[in-house]
Design an enzyme around this catalytic site. Structure first.
Site, PDB file in Angstrom:
ATOM      1  N   ARG A   1       0.815  -1.229   0.000  1.00 55.30           N
ATOM      2  CA  ARG A   1       0.000   0.000   0.000  1.00 55.30           C
ATOM      3  C   ARG A   1       0.846   1.275   0.000  1.00 55.30           C
ATOM      4  NH1 ARG A   1      -5.814  -0.996   1.606  1.00 55.30           N
ATOM      5  NH2 ARG A   1      -6.049  -3.112   0.863  1.00 55.30           N
TER       6      ARG A   1
ATOM      7  N   ARG B   1      -3.279   5.945  -0.269  1.00 55.49           N
ATOM      8  CA  ARG B   1      -3.969   6.886   0.598  1.00 55.49           C
ATOM      9  C   ARG B   1      -3.127   7.790   1.473  1.00 55.49           C
ATOM     10  NH1 ARG B   1      -6.982   2.092   3.200  1.00 55.49           N
ATOM     11  NH2 ARG B   1      -4.878   1.309   2.876  1.00 55.49           N
TER      12      ARG B   1
ATOM     13  N   ARG C   1      -6.785  11.673  -7.055  1.00 52.97           N
ATOM     14  CA  ARG C   1      -8.006  10.881  -6.956  1.00 52.97           C
ATOM     15  C   ARG C   1      -9.252  11.725  -6.697  1.00 52.97           C
ATOM     16  NH1 ARG C   1      -8.879   6.096  -4.809  1.00 52.97           N
ATOM     17  NH2 ARG C   1     -11.005   6.873  -4.947  1.00 52.97           N
TER      18      ARG C   1
ATOM     19  N   ASP D   1      -6.402  -3.202  -7.648  1.00 51.53           N
ATOM     20  CA  ASP D   1      -7.001  -3.799  -6.454  1.00 51.53           C
ATOM     21  C   ASP D   1      -7.275  -5.265  -6.741  1.00 51.53           C
ATOM     22  OD1 ASP D   1      -8.191  -2.952  -3.668  1.00 51.53           O
ATOM     23  OD2 ASP D   1      -9.558  -4.427  -4.521  1.00 51.53           O
TER      24      ASP D   1
ATOM     25  N   TYR E   1     -14.687 -12.081  -0.156  1.00 55.61           N
ATOM     26  CA  TYR E   1     -15.466 -10.919  -0.605  1.00 55.61           C
ATOM     27  C   TYR E   1     -16.664 -11.335  -1.449  1.00 55.61           C
ATOM     28  CZ  TYR E   1     -11.768  -7.902   1.128  1.00 55.61           C
ATOM     29  OH  TYR E   1     -10.870  -7.260   1.936  1.00 55.61           O
TER      30      TYR E   1
HETATM   31  O1  1CP Z   1       0.455   0.331  -2.934  1.00 57.24           O
HETATM   32  C1  1CP Z   1      -0.459  -0.495  -3.071  1.00 57.24           C
HETATM   33  O2  1CP Z   1      -0.361  -1.620  -2.531  1.00 57.24           O
HETATM   34  C2  1CP Z   1      -1.643  -0.092  -3.863  1.00 57.24           C
HETATM   35  C3  1CP Z   1      -2.348  -1.111  -4.644  1.00 57.24           C
HETATM   36  C4  1CP Z   1      -3.359  -1.938  -3.875  1.00 57.24           C
HETATM   37  C5  1CP Z   1      -3.228  -3.266  -3.511  1.00 57.24           C
HETATM   38  C6  1CP Z   1      -1.994  -4.143  -3.666  1.00 57.24           C
HETATM   39  C7  1CP Z   1      -4.656  -1.525  -3.497  1.00 57.24           C
HETATM   40  C8  1CP Z   1      -5.236  -0.189  -3.692  1.00 57.24           C
HETATM   41  N1  1CP Z   1      -5.316  -2.610  -2.978  1.00 57.24           N
HETATM   42  C9  1CP Z   1      -4.468  -3.681  -2.964  1.00 57.24           C
HETATM   43  C10 1CP Z   1      -4.737  -5.055  -2.556  1.00 57.24           C
HETATM   44  C11 1CP Z   1      -5.891  -5.331  -1.692  1.00 57.24           C
HETATM   45  N2  1CP Z   1      -7.179  -4.866  -1.770  1.00 57.24           N
HETATM   46  C12 1CP Z   1      -5.847  -6.284  -0.648  1.00 57.24           C
HETATM   47  C13 1CP Z   1      -4.647  -7.098  -0.314  1.00 57.24           C
HETATM   48  C14 1CP Z   1      -3.648  -6.278   0.418  1.00 57.24           C
HETATM   49  C15 1CP Z   1      -3.963  -5.967   1.847  1.00 57.24           C
HETATM   50  O3  1CP Z   1      -4.259  -6.908   2.614  1.00 57.24           O
HETATM   51  O4  1CP Z   1      -3.835  -4.796   2.216  1.00 57.24           O
HETATM   52  C16 1CP Z   1      -7.115  -6.345  -0.068  1.00 57.24           C
HETATM   53  C17 1CP Z   1      -7.559  -7.211   1.081  1.00 57.24           C
HETATM   54  C18 1CP Z   1      -7.947  -5.445  -0.785  1.00 57.24           C
HETATM   55  C19 1CP Z   1      -9.371  -5.183  -0.565  1.00 57.24           C
HETATM   56  C20 1CP Z   1      -9.595  -3.751  -0.263  1.00 57.24           C
HETATM   57  N3  1CP Z   1      -9.586  -2.790  -1.224  1.00 57.24           N
HETATM   58  C21 1CP Z   1      -9.779  -3.140   0.986  1.00 57.24           C
HETATM   59  C22 1CP Z   1      -9.786  -3.858   2.338  1.00 57.24           C
HETATM   60  C23 1CP Z   1     -11.172  -3.940   2.895  1.00 57.24           C
HETATM   61  C24 1CP Z   1     -11.283  -4.934   4.037  1.00 57.24           C
HETATM   62  O5  1CP Z   1     -11.765  -6.067   3.777  1.00 57.24           O
HETATM   63  O6  1CP Z   1     -10.895  -4.593   5.163  1.00 57.24           O
HETATM   64  C25 1CP Z   1      -9.913  -1.764   0.758  1.00 57.24           C
HETATM   65  C26 1CP Z   1     -10.158  -0.688   1.764  1.00 57.24           C
HETATM   66  C27 1CP Z   1      -9.773  -1.569  -0.650  1.00 57.24           C
HETATM   67  C28 1CP Z   1      -9.776  -0.273  -1.396  1.00 57.24           C
HETATM   68  C29 1CP Z   1      -8.438   0.175  -1.836  1.00 57.24           C
HETATM   69  N4  1CP Z   1      -7.536  -0.552  -2.583  1.00 57.24           N
HETATM   70  C30 1CP Z   1      -6.417   0.197  -2.868  1.00 57.24           C
HETATM   71  C31 1CP Z   1      -6.625   1.500  -2.288  1.00 57.24           C
HETATM   72  C32 1CP Z   1      -5.672   2.648  -2.393  1.00 57.24           C
HETATM   73  C33 1CP Z   1      -7.879   1.455  -1.643  1.00 57.24           C
HETATM   74  C34 1CP Z   1      -8.538   2.588  -0.890  1.00 57.24           C
HETATM   75  C35 1CP Z   1      -9.650   3.142  -1.699  1.00 57.24           C
HETATM   76  C36 1CP Z   1      -9.507   4.541  -2.121  1.00 57.24           C
HETATM   77  O7  1CP Z   1      -8.412   5.177  -2.149  1.00 57.24           O
HETATM   78  O8  1CP Z   1     -10.572   5.084  -2.464  1.00 57.24           O
END
Ligand code: 1CP
Length: 344
Positions: free
Chosen positions: A28, A32, A41, A77, A152
């Site tokens: 990540r 954010r 964004r 994602d 999910y």
């Molecule tokens: O630097 C990076 O890693 C950015 C790319 C990235 C990756 C590798 C994003 C952007 N998401 C992910 C993978 C991801 N998505 C995982 C595996 C990694 C981890 O465990 O952190 C998971 C579980 C998700 C699912 C997801 N997407 C969640 C978690 C929700 C939960 O179940 O608790 C969330 C909040 C997202 C949204 C998301 N994905 C990525 C960003 C920057 C965001 C935030 C949304 C936004 O900015 O509006």
């Protein structure tokens, strides 16, 4: 692949070598916590951003420019390939992935088709563009592991206890395994497309596998993660396999076909090495450490680096993703600490 790339500290550490400095990147890192990300964004939905080539390229590059990390993680994602095959889902701000009609029946499973290149054309175009822009810095492609994606799809949204997921697993194992096989195929196809477009490593995120006992993991998840990782086995790129709360699963996650096992902060790396055998490890600073004063962060980072010496290769990372409120300057200082570390 150029020599500069194949001899980069990150790829060398993945291969079990010891480059001059320990490579570091952050899960990540793109996203954010960066003001330049938030600005870009503004008014753009997360999934729209993921399917807009220029935006994916720019967000992926931002942390590389700011921190000088040793690898870029592709901005996307885990639900992107599911959206691309037509699953009605959204990423809701403040919640995460939400699926309109949670998948609980065979008729719904039958709707999940293979991922075709055209489904993700703008996404893969971003991989190609990034490979050029990054030069000698490796790009890590990724996919969600079948268990985490299934959680999910079946729950419909983030869950605390995975009750519907585990209920399907135990009451209808035939449906469960068919669903997992389908998801593994899509995840594997997504990984393969990223590598063929130029990604030089992949990470399989099984973020929520820690909810399973070792016996259930072996019976219900591991074979499908192995299938997803197996989809790129012939492409000669390192495969990283990561989960949260997976201390008891580390050996099995390695056996699923990983060259590098990602470790969260709960298990010290020297102990993790005993569990994963002759593989490299990635991790594992507790992300919340970054809220402490710089000298505390530096001391904790050095402890992680010391423990990582037990491994064949060590890629420094956090034990899970960067939290949105972490100060980017704290991450910049952490990169400097890791790069300045000298082996005793
Ligand atoms: O630097 C990076 O890693 C950015 C790319 C990235 C990756 C590798 C994003 C952007 N998401 C992910 C993978 C991801 N998505 C995982 C595996 C990694 C981890 O465990 O952190 C998971 C579980 C998700 C699912 C997801 N997407 C969640 C978690 C929700 C939960 O179940 O608790 C969330 C909040 C997202 C949204 C998301 N994905 C990525 C960003 C920057 C965001 C935030 C949304 C936004 O900015 O509006």
């Amino acid at each position: 692949m150029t020599t500069q790339l194949s001899e980069s500290p990150f790829l060398r550490a993945c291969r079990g070598e010891r480059p001059d400095h320990t490579p570091v990147w952050f899960m990540r890192q793109a996203g954010r916590s960066l003001p330049e990300y938030r600005a870009l964004r503004e008014g753009v939905a997360m999934l729209d951003a993921c399917f807009t080539t220029d935006m994916v390229v720019e967000v992926t590059m931002q942390p590389v420019r700011r921190y000088g990390v040793d690898a870029a993680i592709f901005f996307s994602d885990i639900v992107v390939p599911l959206k691309a095959i037509g699953v009605d889902l959204d990423i809701v701000a403040g919640t995460g992935p939400v699926v309109a009609e949670p998948i609980r029946t065979r008729a719904q499973l039958d709707q999940l088709r293979d991922l075709e290149p055209d489904d993700v054309a703008p996404v893969i175009a971003a991989v190609t563009a990034l490979t050029g822009e990054l030069g000698g810095t490796p790009l890590i492609g990724f996919a969600g592991a079948p268990f985490t994606l299934a959680s999910y799809l079946i729950e419909g949204r983030p869950s605390r206890d995975y009750r519907h997921t585990k209920a399907m697993m135990r009451t209808d194992p035939g449906l469960w395994h068919d669903l997992m096989e389908r998801i593994a195929a899509v995840a594997g196809q997504f990984l393969r497309m990223q590598v063929e477009a130029g990604a030089s490593a992949v990470q399989l995120f099984d973020s929520w596998a820690g909810a399973l006992s070792l016996a259930d993991y072996r019976a219900f998840a591991q074979p499908h993660s192995a299938a997803a990782l197996g989809a790129v086995a012939d492409l000669d790129v390192p495969r990283i396999h990561f989960g949260v709360g997976t201390g008891e699963l580390l050996g099995a996650m390695g056996e699923a076909g990983a060259d590098v096992v990602g470790v969260d902060w709960r298990v010290p790396l020297d102990e993790a090495v005993r569990r994963v055998g002759d593989r490299s490890v990635q991790g594992n600073l507790d992300p919340t450490t970054l809220f402490a004063p710089p000298e505390v962060v530096a001391a904790e980072a050095r402890r992680v680096l010391d423990e990582g010496l037990a491994a064949r290769g060590h890629v420094f990372n956090l034990g899970h993703g960067v939290l949105p409120s972490i100060d980017p300057d704290a991450l910049a200082r952490l990169v400097d600490v890791v790069h300045a570390y000298e082996r005793p």
